[in-house]
Design an enzyme around this catalytic site. Structure first.
Site, PDB file in Angstrom:
ATOM      1  N   LYS A  11     -36.726 -27.303  10.164  1.00  0.00           N
ATOM      2  CA  LYS A  11     -37.524 -28.111   9.117  1.00  0.00           C
ATOM      3  C   LYS A  11     -36.631 -28.190   7.789  1.00  0.00           C
ATOM      4  CE  LYS A  11     -42.408 -27.510  10.552  1.00  0.00           C
ATOM      5  NZ  LYS A  11     -43.793 -26.968   9.968  1.00  0.00           N
ATOM      6  N   TYR A  51     -46.413 -37.406  12.998  1.00  0.00           N
ATOM      7  CA  TYR A  51     -47.698 -36.474  12.911  1.00  0.00           C
ATOM      8  C   TYR A  51     -48.766 -37.242  12.598  1.00  0.00           C
ATOM      9  CZ  TYR A  51     -44.292 -32.870  11.942  1.00  0.00           C
ATOM     10  OH  TYR A  51     -43.187 -31.789  11.965  1.00  0.00           O
ATOM     11  N   PHE A  59     -53.968 -32.125   4.719  1.00  0.00           N
ATOM     12  CA  PHE A  59     -52.560 -31.929   4.324  1.00  0.00           C
ATOM     13  C   PHE A  59     -51.631 -33.012   4.911  1.00  0.00           C
ATOM     14  CE2 PHE A  59     -54.007 -30.119   8.614  1.00  0.00           C
ATOM     15  CZ  PHE A  59     -52.892 -30.658   9.217  1.00  0.00           C
ATOM     16  N   ARG A  87     -42.633 -21.032  21.287  1.00  0.00           N
ATOM     17  CA  ARG A  87     -43.801 -20.769  20.411  1.00  0.00           C
ATOM     18  C   ARG A  87     -43.877 -19.362  19.908  1.00  0.00           C
ATOM     19  NH1 ARG A  87     -46.499 -24.934  18.955  1.00  0.00           N
ATOM     20  NH2 ARG A  87     -48.374 -23.761  18.276  1.00  0.00           N
ATOM     21  N   THR A  93     -48.301 -20.044  13.001  1.00  0.00           N
ATOM     22  CA  THR A  93     -47.842 -21.025  11.868  1.00  0.00           C
ATOM     23  C   THR A  93     -47.876 -20.634  10.375  1.00  0.00           C
ATOM     24  OG1 THR A  93     -49.065 -22.752  13.183  1.00  0.00           O
ATOM     25  CG2 THR A  93     -48.966 -23.368  10.802  1.00  0.00           C
ATOM     26  N   ARG A 104     -40.767 -17.764  11.875  1.00  0.00           N
ATOM     27  CA  ARG A 104     -41.531 -17.933  10.703  1.00  0.00           C
ATOM     28  C   ARG A 104     -41.473 -16.596   9.790  1.00  0.00           C
ATOM     29  NH1 ARG A 104     -45.406 -21.770  13.988  1.00  0.00           N
ATOM     30  NH2 ARG A 104     -44.411 -23.859  13.636  1.00  0.00           N
ATOM     31  N   ASN A 114     -42.557 -23.732   6.978  1.00  0.00           N
ATOM     32  CA  ASN A 114     -42.266 -22.536   7.777  1.00  0.00           C
ATOM     33  C   ASN A 114     -41.055 -22.533   8.745  1.00  0.00           C
ATOM     34  OD1 ASN A 114     -43.272 -24.312   9.686  1.00  0.00           O
ATOM     35  ND2 ASN A 114     -45.236 -23.515  10.006  1.00  0.00           N
ATOM     36  N   HIS A 117     -40.737 -26.407  13.840  1.00  0.00           N
ATOM     37  CA  HIS A 117     -41.843 -26.920  14.491  1.00  0.00           C
ATOM     38  C   HIS A 117     -41.600 -26.688  16.094  1.00  0.00           C
ATOM     39  CE1 HIS A 117     -44.582 -30.233  16.302  1.00  0.00           C
ATOM     40  NE2 HIS A 117     -43.547 -30.492  17.019  1.00  0.00           N
ATOM     41  N   GLU A 128     -42.981 -35.688  22.439  1.00  0.00           N
ATOM     42  CA  GLU A 128     -42.001 -35.668  21.221  1.00  0.00           C
ATOM     43  C   GLU A 128     -40.677 -35.617  21.565  1.00  0.00           C
ATOM     44  OE1 GLU A 128     -45.249 -32.786  18.945  1.00  0.00           O
ATOM     45  OE2 GLU A 128     -43.430 -31.717  20.060  1.00  0.00           O
TER      46      GLU A 128
END
Length: 140
Positions: A11, A51, A59, A87, A93, A104, A114, A117, A128
């Site tokens: 990110k 998204y 949000f 993950r 998250t 993270r 964070n 993704h 995706e």
């Protein structure tokens, strides 16, 4: 377990702080291979579509604003049980709840910023990946 592919985004908070290499080192040390990668500046339309599942959530606007605030690195990761492995390496998250040594916990600035993704299922990984990559861009 079978070898599978998953989707990952480094990110804007992480690319701004030049953490791409450190994050990728954690992914690779965790047993994942980067089989496709590109640095992009996501457009508002791309972010809103990507998204879109969160469109009705409070949000959504701030997420889109954040994801279009700077460059990101989109990538395809491959490995044994890649979705779950990615993950695990990313961590929870909320960085406050993430395990020590995860992306993270180590690099995140907040729940939104964070640093990473990752797809939450093999089905979403396929969607995706196809959103950002053509088949010819993925080199195993």
């Amino acid at each position: 377990m079978a070898v599978q592919r998953t989707f990952s985004i480094i990110k804007p908070d992480a690319t701004r702080r030049n953490l791409t290499g450190k994050i990728n080192a954690l992914l690779e040390a965790g047993g994942l291979r980067i089989v496709a990668q590109k640095r992009i500046w996501m457009s508002r339309q791309q972010a809103e579509t990507f998204y879109g599942v969160h469109k009705e959530r409070p949000f959504f606007k701030s997420l889109v604003d954040f994801m279009t605030s700077g460059p990101v690195v989109v990538q395809v990761l491959e490995g044994e049980d890649a979705v779950a492995k990615n993950r695990e390496i990313m961590g929870a998250t909320n960085p406050a709840n993430a395990a020590e040594g995860t992306i993270r916990k180590t690099f995140a600035e907040s729940i939104e910023a964070n640093s990473a993704h990752g797809s939450d299922s093999p089905e979403n990984a396929a969607i995706e990946i196809a959103y950002f990559f053509s088949g010819s861009e993925i080199v195993g």
